[in-house]
Design a protein around this motif. Structure first.
Motif, PDB file in Angstrom:
ATOM      1  N   SER A   1     -36.496  83.180  -2.217  1.00  0.00           N
ATOM      2  CA  SER A   1     -35.540  82.979  -1.257  1.00  0.00           C
ATOM      3  C   SER A   1     -34.467  81.911  -1.632  1.00  0.00           C
ATOM      4  O   SER A   1     -35.063  80.876  -2.554  1.00  0.00           O
ATOM      5  CB  SER A   1     -36.327  82.083   0.146  1.00  0.00           C
ATOM      6  N   THR A   2     -33.474  82.098  -1.443  1.00  0.00           N
ATOM      7  CA  THR A   2     -32.416  81.079  -1.890  1.00  0.00           C
ATOM      8  C   THR A   2     -32.544  79.807  -1.532  1.00  0.00           C
ATOM      9  O   THR A   2     -32.210  78.732  -2.205  1.00  0.00           O
ATOM     10  CB  THR A   2     -30.896  81.813  -1.746  1.00  0.00           C
ATOM     11  N   SER A   3     -32.594  79.642  -0.160  1.00  0.00           N
ATOM     12  CA  SER A   3     -32.722  78.342   0.388  1.00  0.00           C
ATOM     13  C   SER A   3     -33.719  77.416  -0.279  1.00  0.00           C
ATOM     14  O   SER A   3     -33.851  76.240  -0.629  1.00  0.00           O
ATOM     15  CB  SER A   3     -32.942  78.536   1.775  1.00  0.00           C
ATOM     16  N   GLU A   4     -34.994  78.409  -0.593  1.00  0.00           N
ATOM     17  CA  GLU A   4     -36.132  77.638  -1.189  1.00  0.00           C
ATOM     18  C   GLU A   4     -35.845  77.149  -2.747  1.00  0.00           C
ATOM     19  O   GLU A   4     -36.182  76.216  -2.932  1.00  0.00           O
ATOM     20  CB  GLU A   4     -37.480  78.518  -1.011  1.00  0.00           C
ATOM     21  N   MET A   5     -35.311  78.328  -3.369  1.00  0.00           N
ATOM     22  CA  MET A   5     -35.046  77.810  -4.954  1.00  0.00           C
ATOM     23  C   MET A   5     -33.901  76.634  -4.829  1.00  0.00           C
ATOM     24  O   MET A   5     -34.154  75.915  -5.593  1.00  0.00           O
ATOM     25  CB  MET A   5     -34.389  78.987  -5.420  1.00  0.00           C
ATOM     26  N   LEU A   6     -32.934  76.547  -3.910  1.00  0.00           N
ATOM     27  CA  LEU A   6     -32.234  75.311  -3.793  1.00  0.00           C
ATOM     28  C   LEU A   6     -32.670  74.247  -3.537  1.00  0.00           C
ATOM     29  O   LEU A   6     -32.171  73.194  -4.282  1.00  0.00           O
ATOM     30  CB  LEU A   6     -30.819  75.956  -3.151  1.00  0.00           C
ATOM     31  N   ARG A   7     -33.540  74.233  -2.884  1.00  0.00           N
ATOM     32  CA  ARG A   7     -34.345  73.143  -2.187  1.00  0.00           C
ATOM     33  C   ARG A   7     -35.303  72.551  -3.278  1.00  0.00           C
ATOM     34  O   ARG A   7     -35.433  71.304  -3.480  1.00  0.00           O
ATOM     35  CB  ARG A   7     -35.211  73.503  -1.118  1.00  0.00           C
ATOM     36  N   THR A   8     -36.024  73.255  -4.027  1.00  0.00           N
ATOM     37  CA  THR A   8     -37.069  72.815  -4.989  1.00  0.00           C
ATOM     38  C   THR A   8     -36.737  72.713  -6.292  1.00  0.00           C
ATOM     39  O   THR A   8     -37.335  72.136  -7.183  1.00  0.00           O
ATOM     40  CB  THR A   8     -38.144  73.893  -4.760  1.00  0.00           C
ATOM     41  N   SER A   9     -35.872  73.615  -6.849  1.00  0.00           N
ATOM     42  CA  SER A   9     -35.571  73.709  -8.179  1.00  0.00           C
ATOM     43  C   SER A   9     -34.319  73.305  -8.679  1.00  0.00           C
ATOM     44  O   SER A   9     -34.072  72.625  -9.643  1.00  0.00           O
ATOM     45  CB  SER A   9     -36.173  75.013  -8.537  1.00  0.00           C
ATOM     46  N   PHE A  10     -33.118  73.871  -8.058  1.00  0.00           N
ATOM     47  CA  PHE A  10     -31.912  74.023  -8.772  1.00  0.00           C
ATOM     48  C   PHE A  10     -30.935  72.707  -8.139  1.00  0.00           C
ATOM     49  O   PHE A  10     -30.202  72.082  -9.030  1.00  0.00           O
ATOM     50  CB  PHE A  10     -31.184  74.996  -8.488  1.00  0.00           C
ATOM     51  N   LEU A  11     -31.168  72.302  -6.629  1.00  0.00           N
ATOM     52  CA  LEU A  11     -30.278  71.205  -6.264  1.00  0.00           C
ATOM     53  C   LEU A  11     -28.847  71.233  -6.832  1.00  0.00           C
ATOM     54  O   LEU A  11     -28.372  70.391  -7.524  1.00  0.00           O
ATOM     55  CB  LEU A  11     -30.703  69.946  -6.747  1.00  0.00           C
ATOM     56  N   LEU A  12     -28.228  72.627  -6.425  1.00  0.00           N
ATOM     57  CA  LEU A  12     -26.856  72.623  -7.175  1.00  0.00           C
ATOM     58  C   LEU A  12     -25.580  71.991  -6.323  1.00  0.00           C
ATOM     59  O   LEU A  12     -25.726  71.834  -5.317  1.00  0.00           O
ATOM     60  CB  LEU A  12     -26.269  73.993  -7.136  1.00  0.00           C
ATOM     61  N   THR A  13     -24.544  71.802  -6.903  1.00  0.00           N
ATOM     62  CA  THR A  13     -23.322  71.425  -6.074  1.00  0.00           C
ATOM     63  C   THR A  13     -22.798  72.528  -5.620  1.00  0.00           C
ATOM     64  O   THR A  13     -23.275  73.553  -5.459  1.00  0.00           O
ATOM     65  CB  THR A  13     -21.996  71.125  -7.383  1.00  0.00           C
ATOM     66  N   PRO A  14     -21.718  72.376  -4.401  1.00  0.00           N
ATOM     67  CA  PRO A  14     -21.395  73.442  -3.637  1.00  0.00           C
ATOM     68  C   PRO A  14     -20.676  74.497  -4.524  1.00  0.00           C
ATOM     69  O   PRO A  14     -20.833  75.701  -4.279  1.00  0.00           O
ATOM     70  CB  PRO A  14     -20.411  72.777  -2.752  1.00  0.00           C
ATOM     71  N   GLU A  15     -20.162  74.371  -5.585  1.00  0.00           N
ATOM     72  CA  GLU A  15     -19.505  75.158  -6.468  1.00  0.00           C
ATOM     73  C   GLU A  15     -20.395  75.899  -7.281  1.00  0.00           C
ATOM     74  O   GLU A  15     -20.476  77.180  -7.368  1.00  0.00           O
ATOM     75  CB  GLU A  15     -18.498  74.425  -7.377  1.00  0.00           C
ATOM     76  N   GLN A  16     -21.564  75.267  -7.644  1.00  0.00           N
ATOM     77  CA  GLN A  16     -22.620  76.161  -8.338  1.00  0.00           C
ATOM     78  C   GLN A  16     -23.465  76.848  -7.396  1.00  0.00           C
ATOM     79  O   GLN A  16     -23.770  78.013  -7.631  1.00  0.00           O
ATOM     80  CB  GLN A  16     -23.448  75.020  -8.902  1.00  0.00           C
ATOM     81  N   GLU A  17     -23.866  76.107  -6.168  1.00  0.00           N
ATOM     82  CA  GLU A  17     -24.235  77.364  -5.191  1.00  0.00           C
ATOM     83  C   GLU A  17     -23.642  78.406  -4.877  1.00  0.00           C
ATOM     84  O   GLU A  17     -24.252  79.482  -4.721  1.00  0.00           O
ATOM     85  CB  GLU A  17     -24.736  76.311  -3.770  1.00  0.00           C
ATOM     86  N   ALA A  18     -22.368  78.555  -4.605  1.00  0.00           N
ATOM     87  CA  ALA A  18     -21.546  79.447  -4.434  1.00  0.00           C
ATOM     88  C   ALA A  18     -21.753  80.646  -5.558  1.00  0.00           C
ATOM     89  O   ALA A  18     -21.754  81.920  -5.074  1.00  0.00           O
ATOM     90  CB  ALA A  18     -20.062  79.286  -4.512  1.00  0.00           C
ATOM     91  N   VAL A  19     -21.774  80.370  -6.790  1.00  0.00           N
ATOM     92  CA  VAL A  19     -22.014  81.122  -7.945  1.00  0.00           C
ATOM     93  C   VAL A  19     -23.453  81.831  -7.830  1.00  0.00           C
ATOM     94  O   VAL A  19     -23.646  82.858  -7.970  1.00  0.00           O
ATOM     95  CB  VAL A  19     -21.643  80.461  -9.269  1.00  0.00           C
ATOM     96  N   TYR A  20     -24.281  80.925  -7.778  1.00  0.00           N
ATOM     97  CA  TYR A  20     -25.632  81.215  -7.338  1.00  0.00           C
ATOM     98  C   TYR A  20     -25.812  82.248  -6.457  1.00  0.00           C
ATOM     99  O   TYR A  20     -26.318  83.609  -6.423  1.00  0.00           O
ATOM    100  CB  TYR A  20     -26.611  80.250  -7.086  1.00  0.00           C
ATOM    101  N   ARG A  21     -25.238  82.191  -5.161  1.00  0.00           N
ATOM    102  CA  ARG A  21     -25.347  83.028  -4.111  1.00  0.00           C
ATOM    103  C   ARG A  21     -24.463  84.316  -4.487  1.00  0.00           C
ATOM    104  O   ARG A  21     -24.908  85.399  -3.900  1.00  0.00           O
ATOM    105  CB  ARG A  21     -24.817  82.260  -2.878  1.00  0.00           C
ATOM    106  N   SER A  22     -23.520  84.306  -5.217  1.00  0.00           N
ATOM    107  CA  SER A  22     -22.812  85.512  -5.795  1.00  0.00           C
ATOM    108  C   SER A  22     -23.868  86.456  -6.379  1.00  0.00           C
ATOM    109  O   SER A  22     -23.591  87.684  -6.296  1.00  0.00           O
ATOM    110  CB  SER A  22     -21.559  85.202  -6.664  1.00  0.00           C
ATOM    111  N   PHE A  23     -24.791  86.030  -7.064  1.00  0.00           N
ATOM    112  CA  PHE A  23     -25.790  86.832  -7.550  1.00  0.00           C
ATOM    113  C   PHE A  23     -26.822  87.058  -6.727  1.00  0.00           C
ATOM    114  O   PHE A  23     -27.481  88.102  -6.891  1.00  0.00           O
ATOM    115  CB  PHE A  23     -26.401  85.993  -8.808  1.00  0.00           C
TER     116      PHE A  23
END
Length: 404
Positions: free
Chosen positions: A355-377
């Motif tokens: 799950s993207t929300s779980e990965m961003l919460r537990t592991s990656f903690l990305l900036t909004p710009e980085q999150e946008a790239v992550y979600r593009s994949f």
């Protein structure tokens, strides 16, 4: 006829995967490498038992320092990766943490790919700053972002390509050149690629990291890790964290991984063929929204993949229409051939929902710009599929019936 041994002609990768680092036993004539499980070795009186006196020609004394079976594995891996030296560890995480702790000191600046193996990401986020190391998370798929992040005190840049779990790529040659301009070293986690696909040292990297648990072992029955590079870079690592943290691979696991390496060439060919067939089938499945695989023309970095990888491996991800969590439960109940399980690179096919929300919460903690790239994949979540060595038709049929 001269009795002088003649030099061997250069051998192909497949031949080296079988023979490099090995030799028949001089006493028994055994063709297969021996498994030496002894923890201690008879030595001469007066031999030092301090890591400070450890050197390249130190005899075997204690398996935490060195072992004949482990040494064979290290020689084979170094040969396949084109490295001067290799250190094998008890796990991929042991290799990563030993490298980071040995290389980075308080006051140093460390740049890590914004998306990388969760264990690496969490260690860099939670442990290193508490010990005085400043960590920057950078999207290394864009070299311009790295150039802006580099500092005079940057000591190490750490890339992972393809990145776990979204298969984003890093241009190793470009990133190595930038890191070297400020005196930093580049380490590349090449677990997904293997030396069949990419040899980072040939592209300018200083260090290569592998989880031997995955493709190099290949059978899902042995845990291990490795760091490879120049002898001068690895000697302090072996004497320091390599010995003192005690992350020594079991000789039995080393033996199993060495056995797995003998078939790496044909396994990776089959992984790639199977993954491409499955990826193409999933792209045409009505319930699949998107497939990411470096071997597909639809991969957003297809040109880099073609330039940097000579094998596209067996890893792919896909998004589905609808609720990913619900479909994950459906797959775990309905799949027969594909195992719903973590890990990758085994002869068995494995799938797991991230799950993207779980990965961003537990592991990656990305900036909004980085999150946008992550979600593009990844969208709102991806199924990470490690395509094994089963018949691709059986895998496609199993996934199709499970998806409905």
């Amino acid at each position: 006829m001269s009795d002088t041994p003649q030099p061997r002609p250069p051998a192909a990768f497949a031949t080296r995967a079988i023979h490099a680092g090995e030799h028949p036993d001089p006493v028994t004539g055994a063709s297969a490498p021996n498994l030496v499980m002894s923890t201690t070795f008879v030595t001469e009186a007066g031999a030092s038992f301090s890591a400070e006196d450890f050197g390249e020609n130190t005899p075997f004394i204690y398996t935490r320092w060195g072992n004949p079976t482990i040494a064979q594995l290290e020689r084979k891996l170094a040969n396949l990766e084109g490295a001067e030296a290799c250190i094998a560890f008890a796990s991929g995480m042991s290799a990563i943490t030993s490298l980071l702790l040995q290389t980075l000191k308080p006051g140093d600046h460390f740049i890590l790919s914004d998306v990388s193996y969760a264990g690496t990401a969490e260690f860099a986020r939670d442990f290193l700053p508490a010990h005085g190391v400043e960590v920057s998370r950078v999207d290394l798929s864009d070299p311009a972002l790295l150039e802006a992040a580099l500092r005079p005190n940057t000591r190490l840049v750490y890339a992972e390509t393809p990145a776990n779990p979204i298969l984003k790529l890093t241009d190793i040659a470009a990133v190595a050149d930038m890191a070297h301009r400020v005196g930093a070293k580049l380490a590349v986690d090449s677990t997904f690629a293997t030396p069949i696909a990419t040899r980072p040292l040939d592209l300018g990297a200083d260090l290569v990291v592998h989880s031997l648990t995955k493709y190099l072992g290949g059978h899902g029955d042995a845990v291990g890790g490795a760091v490879l590079g120049r002898t001068d870079d690895l000697a302090p690592l072996r004497k320091g964290t390599g010995i003192h943290l005690g992350g020594t691979i079991s000789p039995f696991n080393a033996w199993l991984i060495m056995r797995g390496l003998a078939t790496l060439t044909i396994r990776m060919r089959a992984h790639e063929e199977g993954a491409l067939a499955v990826a193409n089938a999933l792209e045409n499945h009505p319930k699949v929204k998107r497939v990411i695989y470096p071997g597909l023309a639809s991969h957003p970095q297809m040109a880099l993949a073609r330039r940097q990888m000579s094998n596209f491996s067996g890893m792919l991800t896909f998004q589905i229409h609808g609720d990913g969590e619900e479909v994950a439960r459906q797959l775990s109940d309905r799949l027969h051939t594909v195992h719903y399980a973590v890990s990758l690179g085994h002869h068995r096919s494995l799938i797991f929902y991230l799950s993207t929300s779980e990965m961003l919460r537990t592991s990656f903690l990305l900036t909004p710009e980085q999150e946008a790239v992550y979600r593009s994949f990844a969208g709102d979540g991806i199924f990470r599929l490690s395509v094994g060595l089963e018949d691709p038709g059986d895998l496609i049929a199993d996934l199709s019936q499970a998806l409905g």
